[in-house]
Design an enzyme around this catalytic site. Structure first.
Site, PDB file in Angstrom:
ATOM      1  CB  CYS A 135      -0.860  -0.008   1.246  1.00 31.96           C
ATOM      2  SG  CYS A 135      -1.712  -1.573   1.464  1.00 31.96           S
ATOM      3  NE  ARG A 170       4.200   1.645  -1.798  1.00 27.22           N
ATOM      4  CZ  ARG A 170       5.250   1.354  -1.000  1.00 27.22           C
ATOM      5  NH1 ARG A 170       6.431   1.786  -1.360  1.00 27.22           N
ATOM      6  NH2 ARG A 170       5.112   0.649   0.090  1.00 27.22           N
ATOM      7  CD1 TRP A 172      -0.772  -5.963  -2.123  1.00 32.58           C
ATOM      8  CD2 TRP A 172      -0.859  -5.212  -4.207  1.00 32.58           C
ATOM      9  NE1 TRP A 172      -0.370  -6.972  -2.936  1.00 32.58           N
ATOM     10  CE2 TRP A 172      -0.403  -6.562  -4.214  1.00 32.58           C
ATOM     11  CE3 TRP A 172      -0.980  -4.552  -5.409  1.00 32.58           C
ATOM     12  CZ2 TRP A 172      -0.074  -7.241  -5.391  1.00 32.58           C
ATOM     13  CZ3 TRP A 172      -0.640  -5.231  -6.585  1.00 32.58           C
ATOM     14  CH2 TRP A 172      -0.214  -6.555  -6.567  1.00 32.58           C
ATOM     15  CG  ASN A 217       2.319  -0.940   3.379  1.00 30.75           C
ATOM     16  OD1 ASN A 217       1.836  -2.031   3.073  1.00 30.75           O
ATOM     17  ND2 ASN A 217       3.465  -0.504   2.917  1.00 30.75           N
ATOM     18  N   GLY A 218       0.715  -3.201   5.655  1.00 28.23           N
ATOM     19  CA  GLY A 218       1.286  -4.338   6.372  1.00 28.23           C
ATOM     20  C   GLY A 218       0.205  -5.359   6.689  1.00 28.23           C
ATOM     21  CD  GLU A 247      12.986 -18.656 -13.070  1.00 25.57           C
ATOM     22  OE1 GLU A 247      12.272 -19.283 -13.879  1.00 25.57           O
ATOM     23  OE2 GLU A 247      12.902 -17.432 -12.902  1.00 25.57           O
ATOM     24  CE  LYS A 267      13.490 -14.300 -14.076  1.00 21.14           C
ATOM     25  NZ  LYS A 267      12.607 -15.289 -14.439  1.00 21.14           N
ATOM     26  CD  GLU A 300      12.199 -13.696 -18.277  1.00 26.42           C
ATOM     27  OE1 GLU A 300      11.124 -13.314 -18.734  1.00 26.42           O
ATOM     28  OE2 GLU A 300      12.284 -14.265 -17.186  1.00 26.42           O
ATOM     29  CG  HIS A 338      21.737 -39.539 -21.329  1.00 29.75           C
ATOM     30  ND1 HIS A 338      21.945 -40.883 -21.522  1.00 29.75           N
ATOM     31  CD2 HIS A 338      21.693 -39.362 -19.985  1.00 29.75           C
ATOM     32  CE1 HIS A 338      21.999 -41.506 -20.364  1.00 29.75           C
ATOM     33  NE2 HIS A 338      21.852 -40.615 -19.416  1.00 29.75           N
ATOM     34  CE  LYS A 397       5.625  -9.258 -13.599  1.00 34.97           C
ATOM     35  NZ  LYS A 397       6.868 -10.034 -13.337  1.00 34.97           N
TER      36      LYS A 397
HETATM   37  C1  AGP Z   1       9.045 -15.007 -15.991  1.00 37.86           C
HETATM   38  O1  AGP Z   1      10.234 -14.259 -15.766  1.00 37.86           O
HETATM   39  C2  AGP Z   1       8.263 -14.505 -17.197  1.00 37.86           C
HETATM   40  N1  AGP Z   1       7.928 -13.169 -17.033  1.00 37.86           N
HETATM   41  C3  AGP Z   1       7.121 -15.451 -17.561  1.00 37.86           C
HETATM   42  O2  AGP Z   1       7.678 -16.718 -17.826  1.00 37.86           O
HETATM   43  C4  AGP Z   1       6.005 -15.644 -16.493  1.00 37.86           C
HETATM   44  O3  AGP Z   1       6.520 -16.388 -15.402  1.00 37.86           O
HETATM   45  C5  AGP Z   1       4.861 -16.443 -17.141  1.00 37.86           C
HETATM   46  O4  AGP Z   1       4.342 -15.674 -18.197  1.00 37.86           O
HETATM   47  C6  AGP Z   1       3.739 -16.765 -16.147  1.00 37.86           C
HETATM   48  O5  AGP Z   1       3.177 -15.581 -15.649  1.00 37.86           O
HETATM   49  P1  AGP Z   1       2.223 -15.677 -14.350  1.00 37.86           P
HETATM   50  O6  AGP Z   1       3.075 -16.172 -13.228  1.00 37.86           O
HETATM   51  O7  AGP Z   1       1.748 -14.272 -14.143  1.00 37.86           O
HETATM   52  O8  AGP Z   1       1.116 -16.636 -14.676  1.00 37.86           O
END
Ligand code: AGP
Length: 610
Positions: free
Chosen positions: A2, A27, A74, A98-99, A483, A487, A490, A506, A605
């Site tokens: 928040c 935020r 939030w 906030n909390g 992962e 990272k 992307e 393999h 996002k």
């Molecule tokens: C992760 O760094 C990416 N931005 C992407 O893979 C993301 O995790 C994926 O689109 C799933 O999004 P969500 O967790 O909002 O469902």
């Protein structure tokens, strides 16, 4: 996360407060409000949705006064709604917060037993009642706030005003941020610097356990039990844009460094150590002994969280778990019945593939539930009618690359595993207490990993020109290899592949040469020896080796070109630690290569299309 803004001075408070809240919009929030005191009377205006809705209300019903507080909410307890929006007023006492108040249920029950009635579902309104109970007896505001704080447990940044004492604001801080801005004949309070930059550059950041009385004449800081504290005033010369990032160059960097507090917030209020019980507010799984298997459906980083979750839930709760890419799930004619639980993992709660998977699972009779970071998102709402939602309390994640959302998802899955194990009788109390103790070490252990950033920058400088990377891990660190590769891909646009270390022989070992850096996870645990021998095969073919190992491992340096050490913890918690160096290596390589770290090309996002 928040937003809070308060003002006491000689100008109209409303405009200053609302503009301050606008600077805190990054935020994330779902409602907003402002309360102003004039002539011994409090006037409140609130609206659901964005600030423009509050602007409309204020245009139609303006409020005037030179003392006021405002808030962007939030939602954590209580759905986004006008009556749950802050500020909350009780008998002339108005509070924004906030909390998370951990003991809010007990406090609310005590107040109801005293005959108090509540207008909202929030934990915040409880604080207004606690103060009002005292001031109604004639106690002065400062003493009343101290008495109220003595009853509250949890994370809070409170900002409080009273129409009976309009010469002051009172703020108190524990685990949620509060900054005081110094003016001439006027003073300010906010959750974060951006809200106040146009009015002042002189700030004091309250510390945990401190409170402050802010008047037009000045600011008096004490501990909550009244010990005076010397105000450490800082002059901040950030630009407003820099201030939104808290001085970090990118939101992603800020969010990587927010992980200790985001994880602490996700654990807060959910663990009762005395009987090793986990309280999953928002989940309504019913009799979990009736569930004979779980399917996890997710995308991207959240899918990787699901792969780690499989190890946690099978290892701790002994329930069979399958993990599906959400986009594949419903095309494989999944075998589902009412004894199947389907868990969606989604930061945004809006990913189309994951939402579609949950709807399909519901149609097939499964109990569906979710781990989400956004309250009342589409996936959250879809699951509320079934097995419910467990929210990560990571706060809004602005960077497209998911970091704090991922580690808080892992924490949520770990808590879920303990919850299921205890509820199904497959996890006895002493072992559960051990697991929960290990979990509580994570925030400060991540701080230790983050303190190695300089070494990680050196690694990034050494390898940022590489065209390909390989990431290797085993067991619950195999998803971390995936992962780590994601990272890097992307945000730096460098090709990277995550692989099970045992799979090298393999096929992928054909890739190894002196131009291919390999990031390997060889932390202490059941996979150590085998992983080290896999990594030695890379070394033997002139591959460059960056190894993530456990503190105290003096042997690994003989194998690695670069070593990053993480603190020792339970093998099922280890992935929450080993992902952090991966995040920072990817971040600094991307930063060195000049890509748009927060908004990488071609990415969104939240992928709301299938
Ligand atoms: C992760 O760094 C990416 N931005 C992407 O893979 C993301 O995790 C994926 O689109 C799933 O999004 P969500 O967790 O909002 O469902």
């Amino acid at each position: 996360m928040c937003g809070i803004v308060g003002y006491i001075g000689d100008e109209e408070a409303t405009g200053i407060i609302v503009e301050g809240l606008r600077r805190l919009e990054y935020r994330g929030y779902d409602s907003a409000g402002v309360a102003v005191v004039r002539d011994g009377k409090t006037t409140i205006r609130r609206a659901v949705g964005k600030l423009k809705n509050l602007d409309k209300v204020l245009l139609e019903q303006p409020v005037h006064g030179t003392l006021g507080i405002g808030h962007t909410r939030w939602a954590t307890h209580g759905r986004p709604s006008e009556q749950n929006a802050h500020p909350h007023e009780v008998d002339g006492i108005t509070v924004v917060h906030n909390g998370i108040i951990e003991n809010y249920l007990q406090l609310r029950q005590n107040l109801v037993e005293q005959g108090r009635t509540f207008k909202s579902e929030t934990d915040t309104e409880i604080m207004a009642h606690l103060v009002a109970v005292e001031t109604n007896k004639g106690t002065d505001l400062i003493t009343a706030v101290k008495k109220a704080l003595a009853q509250v447990r949890g994370a809070y940044a409170f900002l409080i005003q009273s129409e009976k004492e309009p010469d002051k604001l009172i703020t108190a801080k524990n685990a949620s941020p509060i900054v005081i801005g110094y003016g001439e004949g006027r003073n300010y309070v906010a959750s974060d610097i951006p809200a106040l930059l146009e009015h002042t550059r002189k700030f004091c950041f309250l510390k945990d356990g401190q409170m402050a009385v802010i008047t037009r004449e000045g600011v008096k800081i004490t501990t909550e039990d009244g010990e005076p504290v010397e105000a450490a005033i800082r002059v901040v010369d950030w630009s407003p844009v820099m201030a939104e990032k808290g001085g970090h160059k990118h939101f992603m960097h800020k969010e990587i460094f927010e992980q200790p507090s985001a994880i602490a917030d996700t654990i807060r209020g959910r663990v009762r150590m005395e009987d090793a019980q986990v309280h999953l507010d928002g989940m309504s799984l019913g009799d979990v002994t009736k569930l004979n298997r779980l399917i996890i459906a997710a995308c991207g980083t959240s899918y990787h969280a699901g792969l780690v979750g499989k190890f946690m839930i099978e290892g701790i709760a002994r329930i069979p778990v399958e993990v599906d890419l959400a986009g594949e799930f419903r095309y494989r004619s999944p075998v589902i019945d009412e004894a199947t639980g389907v868990l969606a993992i989604s930061q945004s709660g809006e990913t189309a593939d994951t939402l579609a998977a949950i709807k399909e699972a519901k149609t097939l009779g499964a109990t569906v539930f979710a781990v989400c970071n956004v309250i009342e998102s589409s996936i959250a709402r879809e699951c509320m009618e079934s097995g419910g939602v467990m929210y990560t309390h990571a706060g809004p994640e602005i960077g497209v690359a998911s970091t704090k959302a991922f580690t808080t998802q892992l924490v949520a899955l770990y808590l879920l595993a303990v919850y299921l194990g205890r509820a199904r009788g497959t996890l006895e109390k002493a072992r559960a207490q051990e697991l929960l103790t290990h979990l509580r070490e994570v925030p400060q252990q991540i701080e230790r990993v983050l303190s190695q950033e300089a070494a990680l920058i050196t690694i990034a400088r050494r390898y940022h020109k590489a065209r390909d990377f390989l990431y290797l891990g085993r067991g619950p660190n195999y998803p971390i290899a995936l992962e780590g590769a994601l990272k890097l891909k992307e945000i730096s646009y460098i090709h990277a592949e995550g692989y099970s270390a045992g799979e090298m022989k393999h096929g992928p070992i054909a890739l190894i040469d002196e131009h291919l850096p390999t990031v390997g996870i060889a932390t202490q645990g059941p996979f150590y020896e085998k992983t080290v021998s896999n990594l030695e095969e890379v070394k033997a073919r002139d591959g460059k080796l960056i190894i993530i190992a456990t503190e105290g491992d003096s042997k690994i340096a003989a194998t690695a070109d670069d070593v990053v050490l993480v603190p020792a913890n339970d093998p099922l918690i280890d992935p929450i630690l080993t992902v952090v160096p991966m995040q920072l290596i990817a971040y600094h390589i991307a930063d060195l290569n000049g890509t748009d770290v927060d908004q990488p090309r071609n990415l969104a996002k939240s992928v709301t299309v299938e």
